[in-house]
Design a protein around this motif. Structure first.
Motif, short mmCIF file in Angstrom:
data_model
loop_
_atom_site.label_atom_id
_atom_site.label_comp_id
_atom_site.label_asym_id
_atom_site.label_seq_id
_atom_site.Cartn_x
_atom_site.Cartn_y
_atom_site.Cartn_z
N THR A 94 0.82 -1.21 0.00
CA THR A 94 0.00 0.00 0.00
C THR A 94 0.85 1.25 0.00
OG1 THR A 94 -0.14 -0.08 2.40
CG2 THR A 94 -1.94 -1.12 1.16
N SER A 95 2.12 1.12 -0.34
CA SER A 95 2.95 2.32 -0.36
C SER A 95 2.49 3.22 -1.51
CB SER A 95 4.42 1.95 -0.55
OG SER A 95 4.60 1.34 -1.79
N GLY A 96 2.47 4.50 -1.27
CA GLY A 96 2.04 5.43 -2.28
C GLY A 96 0.54 5.67 -2.32
N VAL A 97 -0.19 5.06 -1.41
CA VAL A 97 -1.64 5.25 -1.38
C VAL A 97 -1.94 6.53 -0.59
CG1 VAL A 97 -3.83 4.29 -0.56
CG2 VAL A 97 -2.09 2.80 -1.55
N ARG A 98 -2.84 7.31 -1.10
CA ARG A 98 -3.20 8.57 -0.45
C ARG A 98 -3.89 8.28 0.88
NH1 ARG A 98 -3.39 13.42 -2.80
NH2 ARG A 98 -4.58 15.04 -1.76
N PRO A 99 -3.38 8.80 2.02
CA PRO A 99 -3.94 8.47 3.32
C PRO A 99 -5.29 9.13 3.62
CG PRO A 99 -2.16 10.02 3.56
CD PRO A 99 -2.22 9.65 2.11
N VAL A 100 -5.65 10.19 2.90
CA VAL A 100 -6.91 10.88 3.14
C VAL A 100 -7.73 10.92 1.86
CG1 VAL A 100 -6.01 12.33 5.01
CG2 VAL A 100 -5.86 13.13 2.66
N PRO A 101 -9.04 11.05 1.96
CA PRO A 101 -9.85 11.10 0.74
C PRO A 101 -9.58 12.38 -0.06
CG PRO A 101 -11.22 11.34 2.70
CD PRO A 101 -9.84 11.09 3.16
N TRP A 102 -9.86 12.31 -1.36
CA TRP A 102 -9.70 13.48 -2.22
C TRP A 102 -10.68 14.54 -1.80
CZ3 TRP A 102 -6.00 14.04 -5.89
CH2 TRP A 102 -5.31 12.91 -6.26
N GLN A 103 -10.23 15.80 -1.85
CA GLN A 103 -11.12 16.91 -1.51
C GLN A 103 -11.34 17.79 -2.74
OE1 GLN A 103 -9.41 18.92 1.82
NE2 GLN A 103 -9.59 17.16 3.15
N ARG A 104 -12.50 18.32 -2.83
CA ARG A 104 -12.80 19.18 -3.98
C ARG A 104 -12.66 20.61 -3.65
NH1 ARG A 104 -17.55 16.57 -7.48
NH2 ARG A 104 -16.69 14.51 -7.52
#
Length: 104
Positions: A94-104
């Protein structure tokens, strides 16, 4: 027709005589058995530039044209093929996975 003798090479794994050709579809190198055979599914021809080109014999283009000879791709006839690579199938890192959801 037979391939030119000066194009002869040998497989690193089984030491069978082969020739190297460029595929007509994408220009990649492909090893082909040196001896022509009626069971082969590729047609080999020599281009105007002296390079050997290979194309697949398909239902749409089943005929062998003058100047071509029918052969077998060496990958299909090699007695010592390389081991197959696994497709992974296991746990992915899971390296490189964004730890927080995308924000608009």
């Amino acid at each position: 027709m037979k391939p030119p003798r000066h194009r002869l090479a040998y497989c690193r794994r089984c030491h069978a005589p082969i020739i190297w050709c460029l595929t007509s579809a994408n220009g990649r190198r492909q090893p082909v058995d040196f001896e022509p055979t009626e069971e082969g599914n590729v047609a080999v021809s020599s281009g105007a530039d002296g390079v050997l080109y290979v194309r697949t014999v398909t239902a749409a283009r089943p005929d062998i044209k003058p100047g071509e000879w029918q052969a077998m791709p060496h990958h299909a006839s090699c007695t010592s093929p390389p081991p197959r690579r696994s497709g992974g199938g296991g746990q992915r890192s899971t390296s490189g996975v964004r730890p927080v959801p995308w924000q608009r």
